[in-house]
Scaffold this active site. Structure first.
Site, short mmCIF file in Angstrom:
data_model
loop_
_atom_site.label_atom_id
_atom_site.label_comp_id
_atom_site.label_asym_id
_atom_site.label_seq_id
_atom_site.Cartn_x
_atom_site.Cartn_y
_atom_site.Cartn_z
N HIS A 21 0.85 -1.21 0.00
CA HIS A 21 0.00 0.00 0.00
C HIS A 21 0.88 1.25 0.00
CE1 HIS A 21 -2.94 -2.70 2.36
NE2 HIS A 21 -3.55 -2.43 1.23
N ARG A 94 -1.93 -6.06 -8.57
CA ARG A 94 -0.84 -7.00 -8.37
C ARG A 94 -0.82 -8.01 -9.53
NH1 ARG A 94 -2.88 -7.88 -2.41
NH2 ARG A 94 -4.68 -7.96 -3.75
#
Ligand code: PNS
Length: 164
Positions: A21, A94
């Protein structure tokens, strides 16, 4: 619409925040004038940490960015984005497995509010596999998570989640 600042919202559960993050937040802060880290409710997840705890964990690790603020939302992301006049929703992508879910959310948010774009930043290669739930599972069984989360988060996880 806020014409002065190009504001982006970075929403998520952040339960807890990871280096993955933080990497996305840092890069977003270099692109936009202001980034709002928005601790939001994911209706299908039961959080391990309270909003106040998640806020504390994020705050201590984002102090260095002077154009990043933190807020909490118990409602629809699209409504929040419209209310503050943000121009973008920033998400990290991702693997391919993220794509369908993120694509669905991006389309739904666009339908709910047409005034902002969802922008995907690809996770850096070292964070490709990283998620809060993977970190919590490793911690639960006593594994080393020091490469995945900052020290203050490590402490929160140790106290809350590590199996006795
Ligand atoms: O970190 P997560 O759990 O993958 O983030 C998902 C989150 C919290 C961003 C998403 O569930 C969300 O936007 N929640 C706010 C409520 C909302 O607007 N839901 C509809 C999204 S299409």
């Amino acid at each position: 619409m806020n014409d002065l600042k190009r504001i982006a919202v970075c929403p998520g559960s952040f339960d807890p925040i990871t280096y993955g993050h933080l990497d996305i937040i840092k890069r977003a802060s270099q692109i936009f004038d202001e980034v709002v880290i928005l601790i939001s409710v994911n209706a299908v997840k039961t959080p391990s940490f309270t909003e106040a705890e998640r806020m504390m964990m994020i705050k201590e690790n984002t102090n260095e960015f002077d154009n990043v603020v933190i807020d909490v939302l118990d409602g629809l992301l699209a409504d929040y984005v419209k209310k503050i006049g943000a121009i973008a929703i920033v998400k990290g992508l991702r693997a391919v497995s993220d794509f369908e879910y993120e694509f669905q959310m991006a389309l739904a948010n666009k339908k709910l509010y047409n005034g902002a774009e969802t922008v995907f930043l690809t996770a850096s290669s070292e964070n490709m596999y990283l998620s809060s739930s993977v970190v919590k599972q490793i911690a639960y069984f006593g594994g080393d998570i020091s490469h995945f989360v900052p020290n203050n988060v490590l402490e929160f996880i140790r106290k809350r989640l590590v199996k006795e």
